[in-house]
Motif scaffolding. Structure first.
Motif, PDB file in Angstrom:
ATOM      1  N   GLY A  87      45.242  29.578  46.517  1.00  0.00           N
ATOM      2  CA  GLY A  87      43.834  29.798  46.814  1.00  0.00           C
ATOM      3  C   GLY A  87      43.501  31.026  47.638  1.00  0.00           C
ATOM      4  O   GLY A  87      42.326  31.295  47.861  1.00  0.00           O
ATOM      5  N   PHE A  88      44.504  31.752  48.115  1.00  0.00           N
ATOM      6  CA  PHE A  88      44.180  32.933  48.921  1.00  0.00           C
ATOM      7  C   PHE A  88      44.204  34.213  48.072  1.00  0.00           C
ATOM      8  O   PHE A  88      43.226  34.935  48.026  1.00  0.00           O
ATOM      9  CB  PHE A  88      45.136  33.047  50.105  1.00  0.00           C
ATOM     10  N   HIS A  89      45.323  34.499  47.421  1.00  0.00           N
ATOM     11  CA  HIS A  89      45.345  35.695  46.558  1.00  0.00           C
ATOM     12  C   HIS A  89      44.865  35.328  45.160  1.00  0.00           C
ATOM     13  O   HIS A  89      44.401  36.180  44.409  1.00  0.00           O
ATOM     14  CB  HIS A  89      46.749  36.309  46.506  1.00  0.00           C
ATOM     15  N   ALA A  90      45.000  34.066  44.812  1.00  0.00           N
ATOM     16  CA  ALA A  90      44.627  33.546  43.491  1.00  0.00           C
ATOM     17  C   ALA A  90      44.682  32.034  43.579  1.00  0.00           C
ATOM     18  O   ALA A  90      45.162  31.472  44.561  1.00  0.00           O
ATOM     19  CB  ALA A  90      45.599  34.052  42.420  1.00  0.00           C
ATOM     20  N   PHE A 104      44.526  40.877  44.728  1.00  0.00           N
ATOM     21  CA  PHE A 104      45.521  39.926  44.224  1.00  0.00           C
ATOM     22  C   PHE A 104      46.708  39.795  45.196  1.00  0.00           C
ATOM     23  O   PHE A 104      47.838  39.533  44.780  1.00  0.00           O
ATOM     24  CB  PHE A 104      46.026  40.385  42.839  1.00  0.00           C
ATOM     25  N   ARG A 147      41.877  44.869  60.691  1.00  0.00           N
ATOM     26  CA  ARG A 147      43.274  44.838  60.248  1.00  0.00           C
ATOM     27  C   ARG A 147      43.464  45.874  59.146  1.00  0.00           C
ATOM     28  O   ARG A 147      42.716  45.894  58.160  1.00  0.00           O
ATOM     29  CB  ARG A 147      43.624  43.444  59.717  1.00  0.00           C
ATOM     30  N   TYR A 151      41.685  19.589  48.770  1.00  0.00           N
ATOM     31  CA  TYR A 151      42.250  20.851  49.254  1.00  0.00           C
ATOM     32  C   TYR A 151      42.056  20.987  50.766  1.00  0.00           C
ATOM     33  O   TYR A 151      42.993  21.263  51.515  1.00  0.00           O
ATOM     34  CB  TYR A 151      41.577  22.006  48.512  1.00  0.00           C
ATOM     35  N   PRO A 207      37.090  44.924  53.275  1.00  0.00           N
ATOM     36  CA  PRO A 207      36.653  43.595  52.830  1.00  0.00           C
ATOM     37  C   PRO A 207      37.484  42.503  53.499  1.00  0.00           C
ATOM     38  O   PRO A 207      38.323  41.880  52.863  1.00  0.00           O
ATOM     39  CB  PRO A 207      36.881  43.643  51.316  1.00  0.00           C
ATOM     40  N   ASP A 243      33.077  43.911  41.067  1.00  0.00           N
ATOM     41  CA  ASP A 243      33.504  44.420  42.362  1.00  0.00           C
ATOM     42  C   ASP A 243      33.259  45.928  42.317  1.00  0.00           C
ATOM     43  O   ASP A 243      32.988  46.479  41.238  1.00  0.00           O
ATOM     44  CB  ASP A 243      34.988  44.098  42.597  1.00  0.00           C
ATOM     45  N   PRO A 268      45.024  36.824  52.213  1.00  0.00           N
ATOM     46  CA  PRO A 268      43.644  36.474  51.856  1.00  0.00           C
ATOM     47  C   PRO A 268      42.929  37.677  51.251  1.00  0.00           C
ATOM     48  O   PRO A 268      42.060  38.277  51.879  1.00  0.00           O
ATOM     49  CB  PRO A 268      43.036  36.061  53.203  1.00  0.00           C
ATOM     50  N   ASP A 269      43.280  38.028  50.031  1.00  0.00           N
ATOM     51  CA  ASP A 269      42.762  39.241  49.390  1.00  0.00           C
ATOM     52  C   ASP A 269      42.741  39.043  47.888  1.00  0.00           C
ATOM     53  O   ASP A 269      43.588  39.552  47.159  1.00  0.00           O
ATOM     54  CB  ASP A 269      43.654  40.434  49.773  1.00  0.00           C
ATOM     55  N   ARG A 270      41.726  38.300  47.416  1.00  0.00           N
ATOM     56  CA  ARG A 270      41.636  38.069  45.971  1.00  0.00           C
ATOM     57  C   ARG A 270      41.400  39.360  45.217  1.00  0.00           C
ATOM     58  O   ARG A 270      41.939  39.558  44.143  1.00  0.00           O
ATOM     59  CB  ARG A 270      40.485  37.108  45.665  1.00  0.00           C
ATOM     60  N   LEU A 271      40.571  40.211  45.787  1.00  0.00           N
ATOM     61  CA  LEU A 271      40.227  41.456  45.101  1.00  0.00           C
ATOM     62  C   LEU A 271      41.489  42.267  44.799  1.00  0.00           C
ATOM     63  O   LEU A 271      41.597  42.893  43.753  1.00  0.00           O
ATOM     64  CB  LEU A 271      39.252  42.269  45.956  1.00  0.00           C
ATOM     65  N   LEU A 302      44.425  47.570  55.920  1.00  0.00           N
ATOM     66  CA  LEU A 302      44.668  47.097  54.558  1.00  0.00           C
ATOM     67  C   LEU A 302      44.995  48.325  53.718  1.00  0.00           C
ATOM     68  O   LEU A 302      44.286  49.328  53.773  1.00  0.00           O
ATOM     69  CB  LEU A 302      43.400  46.418  54.018  1.00  0.00           C
ATOM     70  N   TYR A 339      36.867  40.523  37.902  1.00  0.00           N
ATOM     71  CA  TYR A 339      36.940  40.607  39.368  1.00  0.00           C
ATOM     72  C   TYR A 339      38.353  41.031  39.729  1.00  0.00           C
ATOM     73  O   TYR A 339      39.312  40.319  39.432  1.00  0.00           O
ATOM     74  CB  TYR A 339      36.586  39.272  40.026  1.00  0.00           C
ATOM     75  N   GLY A 340      38.450  42.183  40.372  1.00  0.00           N
ATOM     76  CA  GLY A 340      39.769  42.700  40.715  1.00  0.00           C
ATOM     77  C   GLY A 340      40.635  42.775  39.476  1.00  0.00           C
ATOM     78  O   GLY A 340      40.267  43.391  38.473  1.00  0.00           O
ATOM     79  N   GLY A 341      41.795  42.127  39.517  1.00  0.00           N
ATOM     80  CA  GLY A 341      42.718  42.170  38.392  1.00  0.00           C
ATOM     81  C   GLY A 341      42.356  41.235  37.257  1.00  0.00           C
ATOM     82  O   GLY A 341      42.977  41.280  36.198  1.00  0.00           O
ATOM     83  N   TRP A 342      41.377  40.378  37.488  1.00  0.00           N
ATOM     84  CA  TRP A 342      40.984  39.430  36.430  1.00  0.00           C
ATOM     85  C   TRP A 342      39.962  40.070  35.498  1.00  0.00           C
ATOM     86  O   TRP A 342      38.948  40.578  35.942  1.00  0.00           O
ATOM     87  CB  TRP A 342      40.400  38.155  37.054  1.00  0.00           C
TER      88      TRP A 342
END
Lengths: 257, 257, 257, 257
Positions: free
Chosen positions: D38-41, D73, B76, C91, B68, A43, D68-71, B78, A15-18
């Motif tokens: 918990g937001f980016h990672a 990072f 916003r 959390y 996303p 993704d 807030p963008d895990r995808l 991105l 997922y993404g960078g993971w």
């Protein structure tokens, strides 16, 4: 009549960078790839790259839809209605399908992931929803699941081609169900032994339960793992011994063949 | 030659139990529906129901892919690479496409949402990515965007049918660009006046800028809003006056017609 | 001894641009607010604004943590380990707590949301995890749940102050459990009747089951809804009749009082 | 006067089953840990385990809030208002803070992650929002950022203790800014050379730019990476040479000391 079986593996489960899994290596050993579709893993970018990788490896591509739970990797049961399940599977298969089409190929099968797979095996309504979504996504799509469970019945009822999956590294109980993971003999860790079991399943349509009985089994496709180096080595030995035993490794056949 | 224009609205922009917009009402007034695809808004169930609603209303269905970012509703900016943009648009269009196919219809157009729409208008590489994804998703898909911007050039370059969008409730500057929202005269709040402007755009291919000059404009489709009762009332008046002025309201024509 | 009871409502359950519930109105009628913490609903901005709204209304603030499932609004059961439940509750309570502290106040209670609430009532290990997380988040935090269930036992075992919640608009079975929603008499739709029931619960410690028997009940706090105009009207009548009957409406008392 | 510097690293940057970084190894080499929130990672369970790991390694713990963008990072710029930035940072710091408190310790600093870090360095309003959120989360929290940028000015303006960060593996331009990553000499790949540079920064308050000039620099803390074996080896050499040069490695000092 010649013996053949499909080897399948889950892939595109980063997922993404993971990153997760040795997709490049395992795809060279299997004949079908189950590609994650963005809900439990995967993704858009990973899906496009995984489809390209599978095409490069010459394997058949299928969708591997999961529950919307990245944190739990789709392995935690979530109570969904059949309607919700239908919608989430159709969405995911459609999303992967367009990457396959854009790359000049087509999806061949659908194999639900994790908790969705095990929940549907026991729940007729959920099984019906998953199979119906598969049919709605494409009339030639096969549904991959465990024989003798609700998903096989649903596929029969809805006229969807069903492929029976067995697990190379798992033992079975006398009733054919998988030995629970908590049991000390749940796993087959020796690749040679696993290969022998698969050859017997493919050739003789049966497997020996942990309690000694012979159990009838249908093995259209064998699930392999590629999540670590040992898993890849296991798959390599399995493939070699199957071929040595005269079992051809090839994607699931179309009904028409 | 008869006058005609398409009226389009965004719809299916709720998420799970959260609702947004008066889809049932606005869909009876427009000729094309841009359906959210699950990234900025929408979810599998909402997509299926919105497609059914659009079919029931007899309107053409298109994809409305977004960034996303549900929390920001895709509004916003991105920073995404063209490759990321291609992937996310292809994924979303594919996901909606399968719901359309399952319902017996086909997607007709792609209109990016929010920040993706405005970013692509100014960024040639991003515009190229969005148009390329549209073409990859289906060779008959039209791309909806603002005339004279990077997306129109990208569509021309890639051979994708382009539909020029105008905004019924917005004024323009002398160069044809939308008057910034911060300007006191940015909006046309009177529906009758808005209708007269649209009639002029469709019939004469021009619109008067806030500084008085006539500006050439191409109006294939008019963007309407359905997010509140006033917006629906505005749309109703607009539609009535267009029809009274002899402008037929109909979906975007295929190139072949 | 004077009669008193707390009225609580869930609030802050929008997400980004999506709104839900009439928080401004219902907060003027209750004495405690359960604020969503970003997992099933709510987001950082909504949390800050809801805390400010609650302070302005003079009500006690508590955390309303839920399962990580916005699409299902936290109402779908998800199989989580006690450890996962502990972590997700800690959390969320921590995240809300800092908004309360930044606004010059402190959290008073924790009330789990939706499926987490009902799952914990029946699962001792899960209940223990939720109560332990509450204790870890703050030693003065009360835990709100249904009396006689696993959460009350867990609170007693861990030394956490427990507040027994009753539902103004629901009937009970002879064993004190809520009448299932599928039952025709599950709901009390008449506000006056609901108020009479609550007065009896507070004053006499009992309620009449749908089968006629008197059932012992402990009512520290009454759950109200604010998700539609009728719910707010219901709450208004309930509050007026409680006050008319001499029942003071006030936040949960500290053990020390 | 004795020389000292803090070494910090980002950690806890996995998500669910996806791992990233060699936290166990790198935490033994640094004096401060920036824990993803918990937001980016990061996720609740990862946060709890990472806090425990940091405590075990005897390092100071800080929050590492991201977009807030895990995808992506948290590395993709997202246009957020200062208010949105304040809220998202406060939420994340609060969420980590409760895990620290539950483990018997306290957070010491806040260091924004990725795009949020670089955006705030150049945007006074955004910098103000991040520093204000840090102050709201705890009056003793230090803010870590690049000296001479908007965040240092914001910290000075709001009375928040500022720690100047330098990058062991990056060169600087004549004006003190980091050499862009696209430049062939952007990186210092030799650990011994990097260590010499850090010693000079700490002892003499200056560093040599890639164009030869000496640039004044304040080095309170040095950023290290732990995302691969080479990075850990680099950190090990750096640490050894700093100690050999008489530079003590210790967490950021409180203002009061």
């Amino acid at each position: 009549m010649s013996l053949r079986v499909d080897l399948n593996c889950d892939c595109g489960e980063g997922y993404g960078g993971w990153r997760l899994g040795a997709d490049e290596e395992i795809l060279l050993l299997v004949s079908s790839a189950n590609v994650a579709c963005g809900f439990h893993a995967g993704d858009p970018g990973t899906m496009r790259r995984t489809v390209a990788l599978a095409i490069g490896a010459g394997v058949a591509i299928g969708a591997h839809p999961g529950l919307p739970d990245r944190l739990g990797f789709g392995r935690r049961a979530l109570t969904v209605t059949p309607e919700e399940a239908y919608d989430m599977v159709l969405y995911q298969v459609g999303a992967l399908d367009v990457f396959a089409r854009a790359a000049g190929t087509a999806l061949r099968h659908v194999k639900p992931h994790g908790a969705l797979y095990t929940m549907a095996a026991k729940d007729e309504a959920l099984a019906g929803a998953l199979v119906a979504a598969t049919r709605a996504a494409g009339k030639d799509l096969k549904f991959v699941g465990m024989a003798g469970t609700a998903v096989e019945r649903a596929a029969a009822g809805l006229g969807v081609d069903f492929a029976a999956e067995v697990f190379a590294d798992r033992t079975v109980l006398a009733d054919g169900a998988l030995t629970p993971r908590s049991h000390p003999d749940a796993f087959v860790s020796d690749a040679a032994e696993a290969a022998d079991r698969v050859v017997t399943m493919v050739r003789d349509g049966r497997v020996r339960a942990i309690t000694g009985e012979w159990v009838s089994v249908r093995a259209d496709t064998v699930c392999l793992h590629g999540d670590n180096p040992e898993a890849v080595a296991f798959a390599r030995v399995l493939r070699e011994r199957l071929e040595a035993a005269g079992v051809a490794i090839a994607p699931l056949r179309s009904l028409a063949l």
